[in-house]
Design an enzyme around this catalytic site. Structure first.
Site, PDB file in Angstrom:
ATOM      1  N   GLU A 289      40.893  38.897  39.436  1.00  0.00           N
ATOM      2  CA  GLU A 289      41.743  38.299  40.466  1.00  0.00           C
ATOM      3  C   GLU A 289      41.815  39.458  41.642  1.00  0.00           C
ATOM      4  O   GLU A 289      42.561  38.874  42.630  1.00  0.00           O
ATOM      5  CB  GLU A 289      43.181  37.816  40.104  1.00  0.00           C
ATOM      6  CG  GLU A 289      42.923  36.335  39.092  1.00  0.00           C
ATOM      7  CD  GLU A 289      42.327  36.665  37.901  1.00  0.00           C
ATOM      8  OE1 GLU A 289      41.399  35.583  37.598  1.00  0.00           O
ATOM      9  OE2 GLU A 289      42.081  37.639  37.397  1.00  0.00           O
TER      10      GLU A 289
ATOM     11  N   ASN B 269      35.928  35.017  35.478  1.00  0.00           N
ATOM     12  CA  ASN B 269      35.647  34.197  36.759  1.00  0.00           C
ATOM     13  C   ASN B 269      34.994  34.877  37.733  1.00  0.00           C
ATOM     14  O   ASN B 269      35.410  36.086  37.845  1.00  0.00           O
ATOM     15  CB  ASN B 269      36.819  33.427  37.086  1.00  0.00           C
ATOM     16  CG  ASN B 269      37.852  34.648  37.415  1.00  0.00           C
ATOM     17  OD1 ASN B 269      38.656  34.919  36.389  1.00  0.00           O
ATOM     18  ND2 ASN B 269      38.306  34.711  38.490  1.00  0.00           N
TER      19      ASN B 269
ATOM     20  N   ASP C  52      38.560  28.913  37.942  1.00  0.00           N
ATOM     21  CA  ASP C  52      39.112  29.797  37.130  1.00  0.00           C
ATOM     22  C   ASP C  52      38.795  29.778  35.508  1.00  0.00           C
ATOM     23  O   ASP C  52      39.613  30.074  34.877  1.00  0.00           O
ATOM     24  CB  ASP C  52      40.310  30.471  37.633  1.00  0.00           C
ATOM     25  CG  ASP C  52      40.880  31.501  36.677  1.00  0.00           C
ATOM     26  OD1 ASP C  52      39.931  32.222  36.543  1.00  0.00           O
ATOM     27  OD2 ASP C  52      41.899  31.570  36.014  1.00  0.00           O
TER      28      ASP C  52
END
Length: 599
Positions: A200, A284, A326
């Site tokens: 992220e 992800n 995600d």
């Protein structure tokens, strides 16, 4: 002595030393595996290389589980998310907690939880500010007289199991770029296997092997980049055509996007000694906004099979090509031998965030089946010919065009929380969630060390209103046999036992035992805080069976409590805050190790 004789002697001595080292490593690994198999120990978080989390202990049964009592408890001193569990080796229990990642040893030969020693690694505080989803740690590992831990600031450390003395520490990355480590290491042969976190933040993912004796890096495999970086060579034989090609870790991305493309490896690791292959998932791609990264985004959101000795990739399968939601691929891979299609197959059972339970051939990566275990709208199934997840374009968020009622939500049908397998029942016990979301894409700019998302999510309860489920899945019959709805996501791990009792915890603070065959409630105990940790079962020096778990609500699902988030902002905690706005009414911060036994 002649020169040639000296060379021969040196070569023989070197060979003998290497052989003896290998034998010692194999012997230590065999001893640890034997102790785990007998049920006396719980040396690594998955319990065994197959990630079954099955205890062969049988003293606790459906007929006497209601008599379970608290044997001892110990406050960790940290009121944040505790996603770890304890490990047990010999007569000692070890527990590593969230940042500052202190490691504590307890003497099981003495009453209660008597501390033997405490090791304080003093990780850098900066890492707390960049970690994605709470300052959690998912546990330690024991092998050959050493305990191995990871710290949030990207270090792996070995300490002497008897004394707590530091033996070595290695800095593996840089938390100022957003890189962290939250996963539990796994020790295979003489190597400590570790992966990073931070997709992220736009961190480039890697998975590495360290020498257990010295901490030296043996190999490192990146999740993006050239075949050389990814350790893809002539041994790489993926089953599906989409995973074949040269330098797909570059070519399947926009120019240079792979350099900060995610694919971190913060989940669970499995090992097959017969095939001599290690399995782990990649996270992800970054950013979440899929419009900014056209292409299949190799090698993210999938599973690698690698040689533990060299790191050479044998095969790869991508659960989500060009991941929109995600979903990533870091959940546990349970290694089982099952009767599939009339023959015995060595398989991987993988409950994924995309809402499907995958059964895969673990030698080749072929998907044998993929069946939904929650409501799924984001895709229409998995094409077994091509291996591709068939995405539903109506549920793909775009810039300025939100997608509604995406099921499952970004935390998935099931996130990191590990399931447990019982060979007695043939069932996989899955803690999971029932969540959907609305999602909108926004433009994201990459700045090192800062969030790199490009999406806004609003998460909410799925059909029925319950946000969690604990269920038993039959991977041969491909169906849920029984399930228990829970108010909140079941964010704890599970443990199954030979007594046909399964244990798990809830986010509102109950530790529960249920009948492994029908899910009938047997016992529950109210703890000080919600449970997001991993229960274990072990045999104490007194010959009795114990069950242990750590409370302490937090992690992604529990950040509204552990970080005191303002739940009026539904986008807080990457959209999870809106779904958990009532959690503070049911639990408070905490952090306590509990041990239970029969009277």
């Amino acid at each position: 002595m002649k020169h040639n004789d000296r060379l021969l002697t040196w070569a023989l001595l070197t060979f003998c030393a290497m052989h003896w080292s290998a034998v010692q490593g194999a012997t230590a690994a065999s001893a640890a595996a034997s102790a785990a198999a007998s049920g006396t120990d719980w040396p690594q978080m998955p319990h065994d290389f197959a990630n079954t989390r099955f205890s062969p202990l049988s003293q606790i049964t459906p007929s006497n589980a209601s008599q379970l009592k608290l044997y001892a408890s110990w406050f960790t001193g940290i009121k944040r998310g505790h996603e770890e569990g304890p490990i047990v080796a010999g007569n000692t229990m070890y527990l590593v907690g969230p940042w500052p990642n202190d490691l504590v040893a307890f003497d099981l030969t003495k009453p209660g939880l008597t501390m033997k020693w405490r090791y304080e690694p003093h990780p850098k505080p900066y890492a707390q500010g960049v970690v994605c989803c709470d300052i959690v740690n998912r546990g330690a590992a024991y092998a050959d007289g050493r305990v191995f831990i990871n710290t949030l600031d990207v270090q792996t450390i070995a300490v002497d199991a008897a004394t707590g003395k530091e033996l070595w520490r290695r800095q593996l990355g840089d938390s100022t770029t957003g890189e962290t480590i939250t996963m539990a290491p796994l020790v295979v042969k003489d190597k400590v296997l570790v992966g990073n976190a931070g997709s992220e933040i736009g961190v480039r993912g890697w998975f590495t092997a360290l020498d257990a004796a010295t901490g030296a890096t043996v190999w490192r495999a990146w999740s993006t980049g050239s075949d050389r970086d990814v350790l893809i060579g002539p041994e790489f034989k993926p089953f599906y055509a989409d995973d074949r090609g040269t330098d797909l870790g570059i070519k399947s991305w926009p120019v240079d996007a792979w350099k900060h493309g995610g694919g971190t490896a913060w989940g669970w690791v499995s090992y097959d000694p017969q095939l001599d292959l290690v399995y782990y998932g990649t996270a992800n791609p970054a950013p979440w906004n899929a419009e900014q990264r056209p292409g299949q985004n190799k090698w993210t959101a999938g599973i690698f099979a690698r040689s533990p000795d060299t790191g050479a990739a044998r095969w790869f399968y991508q659960y989500a090509q060009h991941d929109h939601h995600d979903y990533n691929g870091t959940n546990e891979n349970v290694l089982l031998d099952l009767d599939i299609g009339g023959s015995r197959r060595s398989v991987i059972v993988h409950p994924d965030r995309d809402g499907y339970v995958y059964v895969m051939d673990r030698a080749t990566g072929q998907v044998l089946s993929a069946d939904p275990f929650v409501k799924v709208t984001s895709s229409t199934g998995v094409d077994l010919e091509t291996g591709r997840l068939m995405m539903n374009p109506d549920y793909e968020p775009r810039n300025g065009r939100p997608a509604r009622d995406i099921c499952p939500a970004s935390p998935g049908g099931k996130d990191w929380q590990p399931s447990a397998w019982s060979p007695r029942t043939g069932l996989l016990y899955m803690p999971h969630q029932n969540l959907c979301q609305d999602m909108n894409g926004v433009e994201a700019s990459y700045i090192s060390g800062t969030p790199y998302l490009g999406a806004e999510a609003h998460i909410f309860a799925g059909p029925g209103g319950n946000r969690g489920v604990f269920g038993a899945w039959d991977p041969v019959k491909r169906k849920m046999v029984w399930s228990i709805p829970e108010r909140f996501p079941v964010w704890s791990g599970a443990v199954a036992t030979a007594g046909d009792v399964v244990f798990y915890g809830t986010m509102d603070g109950w530790f529960k035992a249920v009948d492994a065959r029908d899910g009938h409630p047997l016992w529950q105990y109210k703890v000080d805080s919600g449970i997001v940790g991993q229960p274990i079962s072990y045999q104490g020096p007194d010959g009795r069976q114990y069950v242990a778990v750590v409370s302490g609500v937090g992690g992604w699902a529990g950040m509204v409590v552990s970080k005191d988030l303002d739940v009026r902002d539904r986008t807080a905690a990457k959209g999870f805050a809106g779904a958990m706005k009532d959690l503070p009414q049911y639990t408070k911060k905490g952090g306590t190790l509990y041990v239970f036994s029969l009277p």
